[in-house]
Design a protein around this motif. Structure first.
Motif, short mmCIF file in Angstrom:
data_model
loop_
_atom_site.label_atom_id
_atom_site.label_comp_id
_atom_site.label_asym_id
_atom_site.label_seq_id
_atom_site.Cartn_x
_atom_site.Cartn_y
_atom_site.Cartn_z
N ARG A 188 -11.81 2.84 3.95
CA ARG A 188 -12.56 1.67 4.43
C ARG A 188 -12.39 0.50 3.47
NH1 ARG A 188 -16.71 5.65 5.75
NH2 ARG A 188 -16.87 5.90 8.02
N LEU A 189 -12.51 0.77 2.18
CA LEU A 189 -12.38 -0.29 1.19
C LEU A 189 -10.97 -0.88 1.21
CD1 LEU A 189 -14.34 1.28 -1.82
CD2 LEU A 189 -15.07 -0.64 -0.39
N HIS A 190 -9.98 -0.03 1.34
CA HIS A 190 -8.59 -0.50 1.36
C HIS A 190 -8.35 -1.40 2.57
CE1 HIS A 190 -4.26 -0.56 1.06
NE2 HIS A 190 -4.13 0.05 2.23
N HIS A 191 -8.81 -0.99 3.74
CA HIS A 191 -8.58 -1.79 4.93
C HIS A 191 -9.38 -3.09 4.91
CE1 HIS A 191 -6.98 1.80 7.50
NE2 HIS A 191 -6.10 1.34 6.63
N THR A 192 -10.58 -3.03 4.33
CA THR A 192 -11.35 -4.27 4.19
C THR A 192 -10.63 -5.25 3.28
OG1 THR A 192 -13.45 -3.11 4.56
CG2 THR A 192 -13.55 -5.23 3.42
N ALA A 193 -10.08 -4.74 2.17
CA ALA A 193 -9.36 -5.61 1.23
C ALA A 193 -8.10 -6.18 1.87
CB ALA A 193 -9.01 -4.82 -0.03
N GLU A 194 -7.39 -5.35 2.66
CA GLU A 194 -6.20 -5.86 3.34
C GLU A 194 -6.56 -6.97 4.33
OE1 GLU A 194 -2.81 -2.43 3.56
OE2 GLU A 194 -4.28 -2.49 5.19
N GLY A 195 -7.55 -6.70 5.18
CA GLY A 195 -7.90 -7.67 6.21
C GLY A 195 -8.43 -8.98 5.65
N GLY A 196 -9.18 -8.88 4.55
CA GLY A 196 -9.78 -10.08 3.97
C GLY A 196 -8.95 -10.74 2.90
N HIS A 220 -6.75 -0.91 12.35
CA HIS A 220 -7.83 -0.72 11.39
C HIS A 220 -9.13 -0.37 12.10
CE1 HIS A 220 -6.09 -3.10 7.70
NE2 HIS A 220 -5.38 -2.03 8.02
N GLU A 221 -9.40 -1.04 13.21
CA GLU A 221 -10.63 -0.76 13.97
C GLU A 221 -10.59 0.65 14.55
OE1 GLU A 221 -11.15 -3.78 16.90
OE2 GLU A 221 -11.33 -5.42 15.43
N SER A 222 -9.42 1.06 15.04
CA SER A 222 -9.29 2.41 15.59
C SER A 222 -9.49 3.47 14.52
CB SER A 222 -7.90 2.56 16.24
OG SER A 222 -7.71 3.87 16.73
N ILE A 223 -8.91 3.24 13.35
CA ILE A 223 -9.07 4.19 12.25
C ILE A 223 -10.51 4.21 11.77
CG2 ILE A 223 -8.43 4.63 9.84
CD1 ILE A 223 -5.60 3.57 10.65
N ALA A 224 -11.18 3.04 11.76
CA ALA A 224 -12.59 2.99 11.37
C ALA A 224 -13.43 3.86 12.30
CB ALA A 224 -13.08 1.56 11.38
N ALA A 225 -13.11 3.85 13.60
CA ALA A 225 -13.84 4.69 14.55
C ALA A 225 -13.61 6.17 14.25
CB ALA A 225 -13.41 4.36 15.97
N LEU A 226 -12.37 6.53 13.89
CA LEU A 226 -12.10 7.93 13.53
C LEU A 226 -12.86 8.32 12.28
CD1 LEU A 226 -8.24 8.20 14.13
CD2 LEU A 226 -10.09 9.04 15.59
N LEU A 253 -3.29 7.68 11.08
CA LEU A 253 -3.10 6.91 9.86
C LEU A 253 -1.64 6.89 9.44
CD1 LEU A 253 -4.53 5.35 7.56
CD2 LEU A 253 -4.65 7.53 6.33
N GLU A 254 -0.96 8.02 9.57
CA GLU A 254 0.44 8.07 9.16
C GLU A 254 1.28 7.09 9.99
OE1 GLU A 254 3.63 8.35 7.28
OE2 GLU A 254 2.00 9.64 6.56
N ALA A 255 1.03 7.03 11.30
CA ALA A 255 1.75 6.08 12.14
C ALA A 255 1.44 4.65 11.73
CB ALA A 255 1.40 6.32 13.61
N HIS A 256 0.18 4.39 11.41
CA HIS A 256 -0.24 3.05 10.99
C HIS A 256 0.43 2.66 9.67
CE1 HIS A 256 -2.84 -0.29 9.82
NE2 HIS A 256 -3.11 0.35 8.69
#
Length: 270
Positions: A188-196, A220-226, A253-256
């Motif tokens: 979550r922290l990694h994706h937040t840092a990437e997006g922002g 990112h939203e799909s992975i957050a739901a997982l 995640l691997e595909a992402h």
């Protein structure tokens, strides 16, 4: 000492990956300051995830005395940690009382070998928490290499968790639950840092990347739901569902990660 140096050299040459008895395990390099000499000493140590900190255990294989690195950090609790991606300063706290007992019980449950070491000695084996106090960017030569380095660390950790879940039988151990929650928090922290941060910079410098970045934001939203679903499974202590949840998360995640690396690394290194 020769064996330790071989492990250290292999660790640094392979971004934290080490073979032999450490294959697939969680390993750090801990550097302490000698209590008497003032010389810096580095030791490879296994560790346990614990949210915003990590735990190391002064087993010394069940020897009658605490390891030297433990005496060093008692004298000077500011240490350096290398995890294969980052090198950072940390504060060492020797746990005691109920907190130490809880962390020790978690460790023993996840690996009975700790109990075997305790049975060999009359001393109480110490448990130490390492909390980051300062750090820098990933240990990489470029931003593209840094992204790959971080991604590979997530790949290794999730592969380790998948093995732990497969070996857990019908019960969900306390440390395994913490391992999963810590990995979820890190993603979550990694994706937040990437997006922002990174994505905003790329949108500004490379407008043609907008469709790619839109897709990555959606992923990112799909992975957050997982991750939310996995956390709910952990709250229910549902081991059977956990296996499916972890497999689903790793697959998506691997595909992402592969798509993100293919699309973004050339621009990050431009």
């Amino acid at each position: 000492m020769d064996f330790n140096q071989q492990v250290i050299d292999e660790f640094r040459a392979n971004a934290g990956r080490v073979g032999g008895p450490f294959e697939g395990g969680r390993l750090i390099l801990l550097t302490t300051t000698g209590a008497r000499s003032g010389t810096r000493h580095t030791n490879p140590l296994g560790y346990l995830p614990d949210g915003d900190r990590i735990l190391v255990i002064g087993s010394a294989g069940g020897a009658p005395r605490h390891p030297d690195w433990f005496h060093n950090l008692v004298a000077d609790p500011v240490v350096q940690v290398e995890d294969g991606v980052f090198t950072y300063d940390a504060k060492a706290t020797v746990l005691d009382g109920p907190e130490r007992d809880e962390m020790w019980a978690r460790a023993v449950e996840s690996d009975p070998g700790w109990a075997e070491y305790q049975a060999k000695t009359t001393r109480q084996i110490p448990v130490v928490a390492l909390t980051q106090i300062a750090g820098g960017p990933p240990n990489a030569s470029s931003w593209g290499a840094a992204l790959k380095l971080v991604h590979d660390a997530f790949r290794r950790e999730l592969a380790t968790i998948r093995r732990e879940v497969a070996a857990s039988g019908s019960s969900l151990g306390a440390q395994l639950k913490v391992n999963c929650l810590t990995a979820c928090q890190g993603l979550r922290l990694h994706h937040t840092a990437e997006g922002g941060g990174m994505f905003l910079m790329l949108r500004d410098r490379f407008p043609d990347l907008a469709p790619t970045l839109d897709r990555l934001d959606q992923e990112h939203e799909s992975i957050a739901a997982l991750l939310t679903g996995l956390q709910q499974t952990l709250d229910r202590n549902d081991v059977t569902t956990l296996r499916a949840d972890v497999d689903r998360l790793i697959g998506e995640l691997e595909a992402h990660l592969a798509y993100e690396e293919e699309q973004l690394i050339p621009f990050l290194d431009a």
